[in-house]
Design a protein around this motif. Structure first.
Motif, PDB file in Angstrom:
ATOM      1  N   ILE A 187      14.360   0.380  14.404  1.00 53.52           N
ATOM      2  CA  ILE A 187      13.174   1.072  13.899  1.00 53.52           C
ATOM      3  C   ILE A 187      13.195   1.131  12.378  1.00 53.52           C
ATOM      4  CG2 ILE A 187      12.072   3.343  13.753  1.00 53.52           C
ATOM      5  CD1 ILE A 187      12.692   3.747  16.678  1.00 53.52           C
ATOM      6  N   GLU A 188      14.341   1.490  11.814  1.00 53.37           N
ATOM      7  CA  GLU A 188      14.433   1.579  10.358  1.00 53.37           C
ATOM      8  C   GLU A 188      14.167   0.228   9.700  1.00 53.37           C
ATOM      9  OE1 GLU A 188      17.669   2.842   6.884  1.00 53.37           O
ATOM     10  OE2 GLU A 188      18.041   3.338   8.995  1.00 53.37           O
ATOM     11  N   GLY A 189      14.714  -0.849  10.285  1.00 51.45           N
ATOM     12  CA  GLY A 189      14.472  -2.176   9.733  1.00 51.45           C
ATOM     13  C   GLY A 189      13.017  -2.590   9.826  1.00 51.45           C
ATOM     14  N   SER A 190      12.375  -2.297  10.971  1.00 52.47           N
ATOM     15  CA  SER A 190      10.957  -2.631  11.137  1.00 52.47           C
ATOM     16  C   SER A 190      10.097  -1.876  10.134  1.00 52.47           C
ATOM     17  CB  SER A 190      10.511  -2.317  12.567  1.00 52.47           C
ATOM     18  OG  SER A 190      11.231  -3.080  13.511  1.00 52.47           O
ATOM     19  N   ARG A 191      10.422  -0.627   9.912  1.00 53.61           N
ATOM     20  CA  ARG A 191       9.656   0.173   8.956  1.00 53.61           C
ATOM     21  C   ARG A 191       9.846  -0.338   7.528  1.00 53.61           C
ATOM     22  NH1 ARG A 191       7.272   4.759  10.204  1.00 53.61           N
ATOM     23  NH2 ARG A 191       7.639   5.592   8.100  1.00 53.61           N
ATOM     24  N   LYS A 192      11.062  -0.720   7.174  1.00 54.97           N
ATOM     25  CA  LYS A 192      11.286  -1.262   5.833  1.00 54.97           C
ATOM     26  C   LYS A 192      10.537  -2.575   5.644  1.00 54.97           C
ATOM     27  CE  LYS A 192      15.755   0.827   4.693  1.00 54.97           C
ATOM     28  NZ  LYS A 192      17.195   0.586   4.405  1.00 54.97           N
ATOM     29  N   LEU A 193      10.484  -3.394   6.700  1.00 52.67           N
ATOM     30  CA  LEU A 193       9.729  -4.638   6.629  1.00 52.67           C
ATOM     31  C   LEU A 193       8.261  -4.359   6.317  1.00 52.67           C
ATOM     32  CD1 LEU A 193       9.990  -7.608   9.096  1.00 52.67           C
ATOM     33  CD2 LEU A 193       7.764  -6.640   8.581  1.00 52.67           C
ATOM     34  N   LEU A 194       7.684  -3.381   6.998  1.00 53.57           N
ATOM     35  CA  LEU A 194       6.278  -3.043   6.773  1.00 53.57           C
ATOM     36  C   LEU A 194       6.076  -2.384   5.412  1.00 53.57           C
ATOM     37  CD1 LEU A 194       5.370  -1.689  10.316  1.00 53.57           C
ATOM     38  CD2 LEU A 194       4.713  -3.886   9.325  1.00 53.57           C
ATOM     39  N   GLU A 195       7.003  -1.540   5.012  1.00 53.56           N
ATOM     40  CA  GLU A 195       6.882  -0.888   3.704  1.00 53.56           C
ATOM     41  C   GLU A 195       6.916  -1.909   2.569  1.00 53.56           C
ATOM     42  OE1 GLU A 195      10.118   1.805   3.884  1.00 53.56           O
ATOM     43  OE2 GLU A 195       8.999   3.370   4.954  1.00 53.56           O
ATOM     44  N   LYS A 196       7.801  -2.890   2.663  1.00 57.44           N
ATOM     45  CA  LYS A 196       7.854  -3.937   1.646  1.00 57.44           C
ATOM     46  C   LYS A 196       6.582  -4.783   1.663  1.00 57.44           C
ATOM     47  CE  LYS A 196      12.893  -4.408   1.313  1.00 57.44           C
ATOM     48  NZ  LYS A 196      14.062  -5.320   1.446  1.00 57.44           N
ATOM     49  N   SER A 197       6.044  -5.027   2.856  1.00 56.49           N
ATOM     50  CA  SER A 197       4.803  -5.792   2.956  1.00 56.49           C
ATOM     51  C   SER A 197       3.635  -5.048   2.330  1.00 56.49           C
ATOM     52  CB  SER A 197       4.498  -6.112   4.424  1.00 56.49           C
ATOM     53  OG  SER A 197       5.513  -6.923   4.987  1.00 56.49           O
ATOM     54  N   LEU A 198       3.643  -3.727   2.470  1.00 55.82           N
ATOM     55  CA  LEU A 198       2.569  -2.915   1.901  1.00 55.82           C
ATOM     56  C   LEU A 198       2.685  -2.751   0.389  1.00 55.82           C
ATOM     57  CD1 LEU A 198       2.412  -0.125   4.618  1.00 55.82           C
ATOM     58  CD2 LEU A 198       0.540  -1.666   4.024  1.00 55.82           C
ATOM     59  N   SER A 199       3.867  -2.994  -0.166  1.00 58.21           N
ATOM     60  CA  SER A 199       4.099  -2.722  -1.586  1.00 58.21           C
ATOM     61  C   SER A 199       4.002  -3.961  -2.464  1.00 58.21           C
ATOM     62  CB  SER A 199       5.493  -2.102  -1.766  1.00 58.21           C
ATOM     63  OG  SER A 199       6.498  -3.047  -1.426  1.00 58.21           O
ATOM     64  N   THR A 200       3.401  -5.025  -1.928  1.00 57.17           N
ATOM     65  CA  THR A 200       3.396  -6.291  -2.667  1.00 57.17           C
ATOM     66  C   THR A 200       2.195  -6.467  -3.587  1.00 57.17           C
ATOM     67  OG1 THR A 200       2.395  -7.345  -0.740  1.00 57.17           O
ATOM     68  CG2 THR A 200       4.775  -7.534  -0.974  1.00 57.17           C
ATOM     69  N   GLY A 201       1.466  -5.412  -3.881  1.00 53.95           N
ATOM     70  CA  GLY A 201       0.356  -5.552  -4.821  1.00 53.95           C
ATOM     71  C   GLY A 201      -0.776  -4.616  -4.500  1.00 53.95           C
ATOM     72  N   ARG A 202      -1.983  -5.167  -4.459  1.00 52.81           N
ATOM     73  CA  ARG A 202      -3.170  -4.345  -4.262  1.00 52.81           C
ATOM     74  C   ARG A 202      -3.241  -3.832  -2.827  1.00 52.81           C
ATOM     75  NH1 ARG A 202      -7.388  -6.947  -1.706  1.00 52.81           N
ATOM     76  NH2 ARG A 202      -7.091  -9.157  -1.259  1.00 52.81           N
ATOM     77  N   ASP A 203      -4.206  -2.949  -2.586  1.00 48.61           N
ATOM     78  CA  ASP A 203      -4.366  -2.388  -1.254  1.00 48.61           C
ATOM     79  C   ASP A 203      -4.627  -3.497  -0.250  1.00 48.61           C
ATOM     80  OD1 ASP A 203      -4.055   0.111  -2.286  1.00 48.61           O
ATOM     81  OD2 ASP A 203      -6.211   0.514  -2.464  1.00 48.61           O
ATOM     82  N   ARG A 204      -4.012  -3.346   0.921  1.00 47.39           N
ATOM     83  CA  ARG A 204      -4.236  -4.316   1.981  1.00 47.39           C
ATOM     84  C   ARG A 204      -4.071  -3.642   3.336  1.00 47.39           C
ATOM     85  NH1 ARG A 204       0.051  -6.661   0.223  1.00 47.39           N
ATOM     86  NH2 ARG A 204      -0.959  -6.075  -1.717  1.00 47.39           N
TER      87      ARG A 204
END
Length: 436
Positions: A187-204
């Protein structure tokens, strides 16, 4: 409305030159927002060559530019897989990808080192390794794909498959530096994957598959395409209503060949609060011979927009007591097998914002009129101030202020109506506004 061009091995609609005119025609026909969950937009077939998503097909970038410049209500959301890598790709050794795979332990002779074997799954007759999401290499790789799609190609979001759908694998690889064989790491790894994906720039927008509790706060949509028809209830939206967005249902060619099957699936998605659609046969809605399906789709989209206070921001509530009036009429529909479900679909939703209820009734039958006749006790629905305020029962009709309004005397009220084929009724119970 969600559409999914190129889903599975249907690559025809995934071609940008073919897809864009259909999307434009669909939008011009209905004038409602469209989310394009785009499969097969790159040179690889669906369920092959993961995690390679570039190069894209010719015209992909130009298609996005055309849509964004002229149709801002059409949102592009390409597909990637957040969990698998194809064991046949040559990049496997270059990346040393197997070292990041989830592995289970096998017993070996005492004098030998402990043996580990990676989890392998099969899709479309190809073999895939299952990645351990706790590994930073995988998190960074997937977030880099999201970054390229969002910031280079200017898509509106990305669908990351299987992150919310698949159960955790018991990983015993000590080099991943997580608890061995269990624990919170998946769970922690999946959440970090999504958090990094969300932090790559503009809103998405990031969306994933199935009603996954552990990622609700990180995703903008949960695809519920494979839910059953029998015994389906609203437990999930009763808990997470207002916090999670569900969307989609699996629509097959058989559904479009049987109008009642299509309309029943759409009605059930609607009353459970889901965003409608997830069609890969979207051009069928432009076929004049399918006017019943098209008009019913437009009807429910408009009712959903009128009832967002409940269906999106509210909480799903218990069924109305004594619902025998809806159990006698059923139809069959298709999803890997034939199922039965009531033709009359309904739900009750509560808005905590203003202490009101929304009641939605949909007759999904293309042929039969169905009777709705019930008594409702408001004490069962957390309605505050029943002894102090007057409550009103109103019918809400899209594009109209109200169809009728009548006071509710006491804690109960009755309602009776015959619903014409392929029709919807939206009732609202709310405190009567008093002048200042």
């Amino acid at each position: 409305l969600y559409v999914n061009p190129g889903y599975q091995q249907d690559t025809r609609l995934a071609d940008p030159s073919h897809l864009v005119p259909i999307l434009i025609s669909l939008y011009e026909r209905f004038k409602f927002p469209i989310a394009v969950h785009w499969y097969n937009y790159n040179i690889y077939r669906f369920d092959s060559n993961y995690p390679l998503y570039f190069p894209v097909k010719e015209g992909f970038r130009e298609a996005i530019e055309t849509i964004k410049q002229n149709y801002s209500d059409i949102k592009i959301i390409p597909y990637i897989n957040g969990r698998l890598f194809d064991l046949s790709i040559r990049e496997l050794q270059q990346w040393n990808a197997t070292s990041y795979a989830a592995k289970y332990r096998i017993p070996v002779a005492e004098e030998l080192q402990t043996g580990y074997i990676m989890y392998i799954e099969t899709y479309a007759k190809r073999w895939f390794g299952v990645i351990c999401p706790y590994t930073s290499w995988w998190q960074d790789y997937i977030s880099s794909i999201v970054d390229t799609l969002v910031n280079d190609y200017k898509v509106d979001g990305v669908y990351i498959d299987q992150v919310g759908a698949k159960a955790p694998a018991r990983c015993f690889d000590e080099s991943h530096h997580h608890t061995i064989g269990g624990g919170y790491h998946w769970i922690e790894g999946s959440r970090k994957l999504l958090e990094k994906s969300l932090s790559t720039g503009r809103d998405r927008l990031i969306i994933t598959e199935n009603a996954a509790e552990h990622v609700i706060d990180l995703v903008g949509g949960l695809l519920t395409y494979n839910v059953p028809a029998i015994g389906l209830s609203g437990v999930f939206p009763s808990i997470y209503g207002g916090w999670a967005i569900l969307f989609g249902r699996s629509f097959t060619h058989e559904d479009f060949s049987h109008t009642g099957s299509y309309t029943l699936k759409l009605a059930q998605t609607f009353v459970l609060g889901g965003q409608l659609g997830w069609f890969h046969q979207m051009e069928i809605l432009l076929d004049p011979r399918k006017y019943l399906e098209a008009n019913f789709t437009l009807l429910l989209v408009n009712y959903r927009l009128a009832g967002l206070k409940y269906l999106l921001h509210g909480r799903y509530m218990r069924p109305i007591t004594g619902d025998d009036w809806r159990s006698s009429n059923k139809t069959q529909w298709f999803m890997w097998a034939k199922h039965e479900a009531p033709l009359l679909q309904y739900s009750v939703w509560r808005s905590d914002e203003d202490n009101s209820l929304g009641l939605f009734f949909v007759n999904s039958s293309p042929e039969e009129s169905l009777a709705v006749d019930f008594r409702m006790n408001l004490l069962r629905y957390e309605m505050a101030g029943l002894d102090k305020h007057t409550f009103l029962l109103e019918e809400i009709v899209p594009s109209k202020k109200s169809s009728f309004s009548q006071p509710i005397h006491g804690h109960e009220f009755e309602f009776a109506r015959t619903l014409e084929p392929l029709s919807c009724v939206f009732l609202e119970v709310r405190p009567k506004k008093t002048p200042n």
